[in-house]
Scaffold this active site. Structure first.
Site, mmCIF file in Angstrom:
data_model
loop_
_atom_site.group_PDB
_atom_site.id
_atom_site.type_symbol
_atom_site.label_atom_id
_atom_site.label_comp_id
_atom_site.label_asym_id
_atom_site.label_seq_id
_atom_site.Cartn_x
_atom_site.Cartn_y
_atom_site.Cartn_z
ATOM 1 N N ALA A 61 -4.447 27.925 0.179
ATOM 2 C CA ALA A 61 -3.732 28.737 1.723
ATOM 3 C C ALA A 61 -5.057 28.382 2.696
ATOM 4 C CB ALA A 61 -3.521 30.159 1.586
ATOM 5 N N GLY A 100 -6.078 29.833 -3.765
ATOM 6 C CA GLY A 100 -3.852 29.996 -3.935
ATOM 7 C C GLY A 100 -3.969 28.038 -4.410
ATOM 8 N N GLU A 103 -4.591 29.238 -7.854
ATOM 9 C CA GLU A 103 -3.287 29.903 -8.575
ATOM 10 C C GLU A 103 -1.496 29.062 -9.143
ATOM 11 O OE1 GLU A 103 -4.518 32.765 -5.258
ATOM 12 O OE2 GLU A 103 -4.325 34.304 -6.474
ATOM 13 N N GLU A 123 -11.742 33.067 -3.203
ATOM 14 C CA GLU A 123 -10.899 33.891 -2.278
ATOM 15 C C GLU A 123 -11.584 35.312 -1.887
ATOM 16 O OE1 GLU A 123 -9.205 32.911 -4.016
ATOM 17 O OE2 GLU A 123 -6.845 32.767 -3.889
HETATM 18 C C1 LIG Z 1 -0.467 39.663 2.755
HETATM 19 C C2 LIG Z 1 -1.071 38.505 3.231
HETATM 20 C C3 LIG Z 1 -0.864 37.116 1.540
HETATM 21 C C4 LIG Z 1 -1.335 36.222 1.841
HETATM 22 C C5 LIG Z 1 -1.637 35.078 0.202
HETATM 23 C C6 LIG Z 1 -3.384 34.630 1.122
HETATM 24 C C7 LIG Z 1 -3.160 33.682 -0.341
HETATM 25 C C8 LIG Z 1 -4.486 33.428 0.265
HETATM 26 C C9 LIG Z 1 -4.888 32.666 -1.163
HETATM 27 C C10 LIG Z 1 -5.963 31.286 -0.705
HETATM 28 O O1 LIG Z 1 -5.954 30.901 -1.531
HETATM 29 S S1 LIG Z 1 -7.384 31.779 0.469
HETATM 30 C C11 LIG Z 1 -8.390 30.218 0.877
HETATM 31 C C12 LIG Z 1 -9.091 30.271 -0.893
HETATM 32 N N1 LIG Z 1 -9.645 28.812 0.046
HETATM 33 C C13 LIG Z 1 -11.202 28.642 0.065
HETATM 34 O O2 LIG Z 1 -11.917 29.285 -0.582
HETATM 35 C C14 LIG Z 1 -10.801 26.799 0.065
HETATM 36 C C15 LIG Z 1 -11.967 26.981 1.124
HETATM 37 N N2 LIG Z 1 -12.385 25.247 1.548
HETATM 38 C C16 LIG Z 1 -13.267 25.205 0.924
HETATM 39 O O3 LIG Z 1 -14.334 25.606 0.397
HETATM 40 C C17 LIG Z 1 -13.900 23.410 1.174
HETATM 41 O O4 LIG Z 1 -13.554 23.540 2.811
HETATM 42 C C18 LIG Z 1 -13.996 22.274 0.683
HETATM 43 C C19 LIG Z 1 -11.788 22.419 0.253
HETATM 44 C C20 LIG Z 1 -14.263 22.545 -0.906
HETATM 45 C C21 LIG Z 1 -13.682 20.657 0.803
HETATM 46 O O5 LIG Z 1 -15.128 20.828 2.183
HETATM 47 P P1 LIG Z 1 -15.241 19.264 2.711
HETATM 48 O O6 LIG Z 1 -17.088 20.195 3.004
HETATM 49 O O7 LIG Z 1 -15.003 18.309 2.016
HETATM 50 O O8 LIG Z 1 -14.548 20.462 4.039
HETATM 51 P P2 LIG Z 1 -14.551 20.919 5.302
HETATM 52 O O9 LIG Z 1 -15.091 20.347 6.045
HETATM 53 O O10 LIG Z 1 -15.278 22.280 4.528
HETATM 54 O O11 LIG Z 1 -13.244 21.388 5.921
HETATM 55 C C22 LIG Z 1 -12.765 20.802 6.052
HETATM 56 C C23 LIG Z 1 -11.769 20.842 7.068
HETATM 57 O O12 LIG Z 1 -10.369 21.100 6.117
HETATM 58 C C24 LIG Z 1 -10.567 22.795 6.349
HETATM 59 N N3 LIG Z 1 -10.194 23.592 5.385
HETATM 60 C C25 LIG Z 1 -10.638 23.896 4.166
HETATM 61 N N4 LIG Z 1 -10.286 24.198 3.679
HETATM 62 C C26 LIG Z 1 -9.110 25.385 4.281
HETATM 63 C C27 LIG Z 1 -8.150 25.642 4.106
HETATM 64 N N5 LIG Z 1 -7.510 26.114 3.161
HETATM 65 N N6 LIG Z 1 -7.486 26.099 5.091
HETATM 66 C C28 LIG Z 1 -7.017 25.591 6.254
HETATM 67 N N7 LIG Z 1 -8.467 24.824 6.656
HETATM 68 C C29 LIG Z 1 -9.121 24.151 5.748
HETATM 69 C C30 LIG Z 1 -11.965 23.118 7.121
HETATM 70 O O13 LIG Z 1 -12.114 24.437 8.440
HETATM 71 C C31 LIG Z 1 -12.156 21.859 7.896
HETATM 72 O O14 LIG Z 1 -11.897 21.020 9.338
HETATM 73 P P3 LIG Z 1 -12.059 21.407 10.436
HETATM 74 O O15 LIG Z 1 -11.705 20.881 11.529
HETATM 75 O O16 LIG Z 1 -13.628 20.873 10.117
HETATM 76 O O17 LIG Z 1 -13.283 22.427 10.153
#
Ligand SMILES: CCCCCC/C=C/CC(=O)SCCNC(=O)CCNC(=O)[C@H](O)C(C)(C)COP(=O)(O)OP(=O)(O)OC[C@H]1O[C@@H](n2cnc3c(N)ncnc32)[C@H](O)[C@@H]1OP(=O)(O)O
Length: 718
Positions: A61, A100, A103, A123
């Site tokens: 997400a 997500g 998922e 998450e």
């Molecule tokens: C009742 C409400 C219901 C809501 C339901 C919501 C459900 C939620 C489920 C979810 O999915 S929560 C999110 C789960 N995802 C994660 O935990 C992944 C997080 N990201 C990472 O671990 C890493 O970014 C990566 C994917 C492994 C990539 O790593 P890398 O080292 O290659 O790059 P980064 O520097 O970490 O990231 C690059 C850039 O991308 C932004 N970013 C990464 N993931 C997300 C994301 N999920 N959403 C938004 N942005 C994301 C990160 O912030 C970097 O951007 P920046 O501008 O340089 O900070």
């Protein structure tokens, strides 16, 4: 967005396209709905392949949307719609499928992964649980025990492990996309009922209760006070015991509770601040935009004590060839032996081939450093010795070599004064054990050049560490803030508390260890040595100095007395606690009667110190020092301080960091309490609220991300 195309063989390919990680933003979710509907309605399409652009399936997400009002189609019905499709949907997992993202893949009927891919329900690391069906589908797919581990830890699972566990159906070293397309053709037309995980039953061990209870015990040890992992256990219990629809209801209820908790906010703040620190823009205008790091092809480490050994291993692990220098043959031999066995353990644990490790050579001869790009000095905390080394390095190293010092608090500028090019001297403060701990304080002296800072920050990235740029002052950011915190802990003992009472409060707050257990672990002699250096105790202390006062300020000689009596912590079997069994701290009756004698000797009326007072005096004095650091421009932002504390000092992630925590508590409350404690203890100047805190309260306590703008740029040391 999500791109739709039809390819020969009656296959529809849907590509998630939202750089950099194809997060499931509102637009992407809308596009998935639309394209999946289109594919299911298209008579020509017999199977659907779902993939992500640029070699990444999906990073989950869009976390940025969590702090805004939710718009667009929700994830759960979208994933249900995919699962209900009569046409097979095959997920192509390249790069990552996290949160997500996984998922979504679990809603597909098949999953084909590239061998370099990683999956995970991450998450929990954001203070949430996998609430798009993850807690219900994963246990049904791979059984309760394996799912419980993955969901409660949020760990990244390699493609190889994923196929072993059954999370993915196939792993390939070649093109996962081509493999998936060919596979989709073979399953087109088959009934998809048996592939719908919502219809499966979760394989459950007979002793489910003890499995879940064991998980809760581990969670309490690992992340005390964190809500999300506990909620994850409850959701998995629901998967094990309830039909899918009821399990989903439970998952949603738990998510609603977590989503609005301060802990989720704190952990998401940590996610973004860690990335912001790596971007390092300083108030003076230096940043990656205008400064290029020097390449580091070869590095050297001087001194093979605990820190030097860890730093050498860290460099080698990043593939950087290292020259390790010692002054005596005996130390060199011992250092070589220790480093080599650490590297062997590392390569066994991480499966690193020796070819990927940077070679390490060992020498007594500093002249061998003539071609080195970067030197890290890691000798004792002795200014004269360090200056001598920097002076010698200036004559043997290339003129453009970066000279780093691993001092944990000495004046970088004074060390730099011994070098012929002080602009290339920078502090690289590693944390013990240096090959494990993630934090690197990059300390910028007044003469340190932006290129030197950029090179050290680039090195942090290569070492897979979190580099944070800080200014030059005694103790820099982390250790400087620790001083008032530990001092309060001593004062609380003087006033009537016991070490185990103080530690319990701090551990219940979320620290893995209370301050007295930490001191026992690292050795009480570390602080004792530096207090002797500063003339606060020992031979340099002027005769006739009052026992409990230094320069008109309160001083506690308690730790000095313990050291003088040989109680140095775990290594001597006694410190603030007794260690009869190795590493097991038990309250020591001797210490209790020692404290009673001490209080009566100094006429201190012992009182019962409440838990709130323990927490507030320890934490607010540390936070107050953080405000002073901001005021003096030693840290560029409160976020940087928080990153330092979360990644280097065991500050609980679900509390965001000290500055974020202060804001969550309410700055007026922190100010009010500090004023109260300072009135009660006017001889403790650290308790006097900093002007920065007063200023923020006067401005209406703006959120943390607005503080940077209020910090006076002209006072910046960066
Ligand atoms: C009742 C409400 C219901 C809501 C339901 C919501 C459900 C939620 C489920 C979810 O999915 S929560 C999110 C789960 N995802 C994660 O935990 C992944 C997080 N990201 C990472 O671990 C890493 O970014 C990566 C994917 C492994 C990539 O790593 P890398 O080292 O290659 O790059 P980064 O520097 O970490 O990231 C690059 C850039 O991308 C932004 N970013 C990464 N993931 C997300 C994301 N999920 N959403 C938004 N942005 C994301 C990160 O912030 C970097 O951007 P920046 O501008 O340089 O900070």
């Amino acid at each position: 967005m999500a791109l739709y195309r039809r390819i020969p063989g009656a296959i529809a390919v849907i590509t998630l396209t939202n750089p950099p990680v194809n997060a499931l933003s509102c637009t992407v979710r809308e596009a998935i709905y639309e394209t999946v509907k289109r594919a299911t309605a298209d008579q020509e399409v017999k199977a659907i392949v779902l993939c992500g652009a640029n070699g990444k399936f999906c990073g989950g997400a869009d976390i940025k949307e969590f702090s805004r009002e939710m718009r667009g189609p929700p994830l759960v019905p979208m994933i249900d719609m995919i699962e209900e499709s009569e046409k097979p949907v095959v997920a192509v997992i390249e790069g990552v499928a996290f949160g997500g993202g996984l998922e979504l893949a679990l809603g597909c009927h098949y999953r084909i992964a590239h061998s370099g891919a990683q999956v995970g329900l991450t998450e929990v690391t954001l203070g949430l649980l996998p609430a798009a069906g993850g807690t219900q589908r994963l246990p049904r797919l791979i059984g309760v025990p394996a799912a419980l581990d993955i969901i409660t830890t949020g760990r990244h699972v390699s493609a190889q492990e994923a196929v072993r566990l059954g999370i993915v159906d196939k792993v390939t070293d070649s093109s996962a996309m081509e493999e998936a397309i060919e596979f989709a053709k073979t399953v087109a037309g088959e009934p998809m009922g048996p592939r719908r995980l919502s219809l499966w039953t979760a394989a459950c061990p007979e002793d489910l209760d003890s499995l879940l209870e064991g998980a809760l015990v581990r969670i309490r040890q690992r992340s005390r006070g964190a809500l999300a992992p506990v909620a994850c256990v409850q959701a998995v219990r629901a998967a094990a015991s309830l039909p899918f629809a009821q399990g989903m209801k439970k998952e949603q209820e738990l998510m609603a509770y977590l989503f609005t908790s301060g802990q989720a906010r704190a952990m998401q703040y940590c996610f973004f601040t860690q990335r912001a620190a790596a971007r390092w823009t300083t108030p003076s205008g230096a940043s990656w935009e205008n400064t290029k790091a020097r390449p580091v092809r070869q590095a050297a480490v001087i001194g093979l004590g605990t820190m030097g050994k860890g730093i050498a291993v860290s460099l080698s692990r990043a593939g950087i060839p290292v020259i390790a220098v010692e002054t005596e043959q005996k130390r060199l031999k011992a250092g070589r032996k220790a480093v080599n066995s650490m590297l062997t353990r590392e390569s066994q644990k991480r499966g690193l081939a020796e070819a990927h490790l940077g070679s390490i050579s060992f020498t007594l001869d500093l002249r061998k450093l003539r071609d080195t790009d970067l030197v890290i000095e890691a000798v004792f905390e002795d200014m004269a010795l360090k200056k001598q080394i920097f002076s010698k390095l200036s004559s043997v190293c290339r003129p453009d070599a970066l000279l780093c010092t691993n001092t944990s608090g000495l004046n970088i500028d004074e060390i730099a004064s011994a070098a012929s090019r002080p602009e290339l001297v920078v502090g690289t403060h590693f944390f013990a054990p240096a090959h494990v701990m993630k934090l690197l304080e990059v300390v910028c002296g007044p003469r340190t050049s932006p290129v030197a800072v950029a090179t050290a920050m680039q090195l942090a990235k290569r070492l897979e560490k979190i580099g944070v740029v800080v200014g030059n002052c005694s103790g820099f950011v982390g250790n400087r803030m620790m001083r008032p915190y530990t001092e309060q802990a001593y004062y609380l003992l003087e006033e009537g508390a016991r070490p185990e009472e103080v530690d319990l409060v701090l551990e219940e707050f979320g620290f893995a260890m209370g301050i007295f257990r930490v001191m026992d672990l690292s050795g009480l002699d570390v602080g004792w040595r530096s207090r002797k250096e500063l003339g606060l105790t020992g031979p340099k202390l002027p005769p006739g100095t009052e026992a409990r006062s230094r320069g008109g300020k309160r001083y506690s000689p308690l730790p000095d007395i313990l050291c003088e009596s040989g109680r140095l912590g775990q290594k001597t079997g006694r410190g603030w606690y007794l260690y009869e069994k190795e590493r097991v701290a038990t309250p020591d009756p001797w210490l209790q009667s020692f404290l009673e004698d001490y209080r009566s000797r100094f006429g201190i009326q012992s009182r019962r110190v409440g838990q709130d007072e323990i927490l507030e005096r320890c934490l607010y004095s540390l936070i107050n020092e953080g405000f002073r650091i901001l005021q003096e421009g030693i840290a560029a932002s409160p976020e940087d301080i928080d990153v330092i504390y979360v990644s280097g000092y065991g500050w609980p992630r679900h509390r965001g960091g000290p500055m974020f925590y202060a804001w969550m508590v309410g700055l007026p409350k922190v100010l009010d309490k500090l004023e109260h404690y300072h009135r009660t203890h006017p001889d403790i100047p650290n308790l006097a609220p900093s002007s920065m805190l007063r200023k923020l309260v006067a401005r209406g306590s703006p959120p943390v991300h607005q503080w940077r703008a209020l910090i006076q740029q002209h006072s910046s040391q960066l």
